[in-house]
Design a protein around this motif. Sequence first.
Motif, mmCIF file in Angstrom:
data_model
loop_
_atom_site.group_PDB
_atom_site.id
_atom_site.type_symbol
_atom_site.label_atom_id
_atom_site.label_comp_id
_atom_site.label_asym_id
_atom_site.label_seq_id
_atom_site.Cartn_x
_atom_site.Cartn_y
_atom_site.Cartn_z
ATOM 1 N N ASN A 149 -8.270 5.287 -0.893
ATOM 2 C CA ASN A 149 -8.891 5.638 0.385
ATOM 3 C C ASN A 149 -9.595 4.442 1.021
ATOM 4 O OD1 ASN A 149 -8.011 8.275 0.374
ATOM 5 N ND2 ASN A 149 -9.825 9.040 -0.673
ATOM 6 N N THR A 150 -10.218 3.624 0.205
ATOM 7 C CA THR A 150 -10.901 2.431 0.718
ATOM 8 C C THR A 150 -9.893 1.455 1.310
ATOM 9 O OG1 THR A 150 -12.626 2.685 -0.949
ATOM 10 C CG2 THR A 150 -12.439 0.523 0.094
ATOM 11 N N VAL A 151 -8.797 1.230 0.611
ATOM 12 C CA VAL A 151 -7.758 0.320 1.103
ATOM 13 C C VAL A 151 -7.171 0.869 2.397
ATOM 14 C CG1 VAL A 151 -5.493 -0.693 0.611
ATOM 15 C CG2 VAL A 151 -7.239 -0.632 -1.171
ATOM 16 N N ARG A 152 -6.912 2.163 2.440
ATOM 17 C CA ARG A 152 -6.366 2.777 3.665
ATOM 18 C C ARG A 152 -7.333 2.585 4.826
ATOM 19 N NH1 ARG A 152 -2.743 6.445 5.592
ATOM 20 N NH2 ARG A 152 -3.442 7.724 7.320
ATOM 21 N N LYS A 153 -8.606 2.838 4.578
ATOM 22 C CA LYS A 153 -9.615 2.700 5.634
ATOM 23 C C LYS A 153 -9.637 1.267 6.167
ATOM 24 C CE LYS A 153 -14.514 3.321 6.593
ATOM 25 N NZ LYS A 153 -15.836 3.544 6.033
ATOM 26 N N GLU A 154 -9.605 0.284 5.262
ATOM 27 C CA GLU A 154 -9.604 -1.122 5.675
ATOM 28 C C GLU A 154 -8.354 -1.468 6.481
ATOM 29 O OE1 GLU A 154 -10.020 -3.193 1.963
ATOM 30 O OE2 GLU A 154 -12.152 -2.677 1.778
ATOM 31 N N LEU A 155 -7.197 -0.986 6.042
ATOM 32 C CA LEU A 155 -5.954 -1.244 6.770
ATOM 33 C C LEU A 155 -5.999 -0.611 8.162
ATOM 34 C CD1 LEU A 155 -3.358 -0.790 3.891
ATOM 35 C CD2 LEU A 155 -3.904 -2.935 5.071
ATOM 36 N N LEU A 156 -6.499 0.626 8.239
ATOM 37 C CA LEU A 156 -6.583 1.306 9.540
ATOM 38 C C LEU A 156 -7.569 0.606 10.472
ATOM 39 C CD1 LEU A 156 -6.434 5.057 8.473
ATOM 40 C CD2 LEU A 156 -4.657 3.721 9.630
ATOM 41 N N GLU A 157 -8.679 0.134 9.932
ATOM 42 C CA GLU A 157 -9.639 -0.605 10.760
ATOM 43 C C GLU A 157 -8.995 -1.862 11.323
ATOM 44 O OE1 GLU A 157 -13.107 -1.260 8.317
ATOM 45 O OE2 GLU A 157 -13.738 0.856 8.492
ATOM 46 N N TYR A 158 -8.237 -2.560 10.490
ATOM 47 C CA TYR A 158 -7.552 -3.766 10.963
ATOM 48 C C TYR A 158 -6.494 -3.404 12.003
ATOM 49 C CZ TYR A 158 -5.027 -8.125 11.111
ATOM 50 O OH TYR A 158 -4.414 -9.268 11.552
ATOM 51 N N LEU A 159 -5.779 -2.333 11.762
ATOM 52 C CA LEU A 159 -4.745 -1.883 12.713
ATOM 53 C C LEU A 159 -5.365 -1.579 14.071
ATOM 54 C CD1 LEU A 159 -1.756 -1.098 13.065
ATOM 55 C CD2 LEU A 159 -2.389 1.206 12.359
ATOM 56 N N TYR A 164 0.826 -1.213 0.000
ATOM 57 C CA TYR A 164 0.000 0.000 0.000
ATOM 58 C C TYR A 164 0.864 1.270 0.000
ATOM 59 C CZ TYR A 164 -2.850 3.762 1.913
ATOM 60 O OH TYR A 164 -3.456 4.978 2.114
ATOM 61 N N LEU A 165 1.920 1.288 0.805
ATOM 62 C CA LEU A 165 2.745 2.496 0.921
ATOM 63 C C LEU A 165 3.375 2.916 -0.403
ATOM 64 C CD1 LEU A 165 4.524 1.946 4.360
ATOM 65 C CD2 LEU A 165 2.559 3.431 3.832
ATOM 66 N N ILE A 166 3.601 1.985 -1.295
ATOM 67 C CA ILE A 166 4.185 2.312 -2.599
ATOM 68 C C ILE A 166 3.099 2.512 -3.650
ATOM 69 C CG2 ILE A 166 5.766 1.537 -4.425
ATOM 70 C CD1 ILE A 166 7.144 2.212 -1.754
ATOM 71 N N ARG A 167 1.959 1.876 -3.482
ATOM 72 C CA ARG A 167 0.915 1.908 -4.505
ATOM 73 C C ARG A 167 -0.021 3.110 -4.400
ATOM 74 N NH1 ARG A 167 -2.261 -3.273 -4.583
ATOM 75 N NH2 ARG A 167 -2.992 -2.382 -6.541
ATOM 76 N N VAL A 168 0.035 3.879 -3.290
ATOM 77 C CA VAL A 168 -0.832 5.062 -3.200
ATOM 78 C C VAL A 168 -0.438 6.030 -4.316
ATOM 79 C CG1 VAL A 168 -1.347 4.853 -0.741
ATOM 80 C CG2 VAL A 168 0.632 6.184 -1.477
ATOM 81 N N PRO A 169 -1.394 6.773 -4.851
ATOM 82 C CA PRO A 169 -1.104 7.626 -6.017
ATOM 83 C C PRO A 169 0.070 8.593 -5.841
ATOM 84 C CG PRO A 169 -3.460 7.455 -5.709
ATOM 85 C CD PRO A 169 -2.831 6.786 -4.518
ATOM 86 N N GLY A 170 0.174 9.234 -4.689
ATOM 87 C CA GLY A 170 1.250 10.202 -4.491
ATOM 88 C C GLY A 170 2.630 9.596 -4.583
ATOM 89 N N VAL A 171 2.744 8.325 -4.249
ATOM 90 C CA VAL A 171 4.021 7.615 -4.338
ATOM 91 C C VAL A 171 4.159 6.958 -5.710
ATOM 92 C CG1 VAL A 171 5.439 5.776 -3.328
ATOM 93 C CG2 VAL A 171 4.065 7.252 -1.840
ATOM 94 N N ALA A 172 3.149 6.210 -6.107
ATOM 95 C CA ALA A 172 3.224 5.466 -7.368
ATOM 96 C C ALA A 172 3.465 6.378 -8.568
ATOM 97 C CB ALA A 172 1.944 4.656 -7.576
#
Length: 168
Positions: free
Chosen positions: A155-165, A97-105
């Motif tokens: 944003n959806t992937v981030r939300k899911e990751l944060l919920e799991y965290l 995720y950290l590399i695939r977000v638009p600002g990085v990718a």
Amino acid sequence: MRTWQAASMAAAVAVMSSIAWAKDTPGSPALSAQTETQTKTQAAPMPGVSNGKKAVVNWALGCRGCHGNDARGNAGGAPALRGMVAQFLTLNGGRDYLIRVPGVAFSPLPDAELAELVNWMLYHFDPDHVPNDFKPYTAEEVKILRAKPLVSNANTVRKELLEYLNTK
């Protein structure tokens, strides 16, 4: 000199000047952010970061505008990285995720510089959460991951990751 080269050079000089000013200005956000992690980041090497000064310039030119001088993000915009970003490394899919977000990718940086920048961000803004077994990003890994950017679903992937965290 071409116009874009002159503009790039002027921007780099302005960034370096602002970094130098902020570094020495009491109460500046950059100084506060720097002193907060100074002991950890200067006392220990940053694996995967061969040129920390270049990483700082790349941060200033490509990330700081949205994430803020102190990497605390901004309301309704770029998320906070400080004290948070390395936690993604502990989640299934978080490293990708950290590399695939638009600002990085979609960064114009070459893969090797982008890998170095992300490694620097992890150690600089969230050293307490970098796992002991962390393997630094490499140019090869960045090349593969950024070829599959998260465009409409970041944003959806981030939300899911944060919920799991938050359930860990």
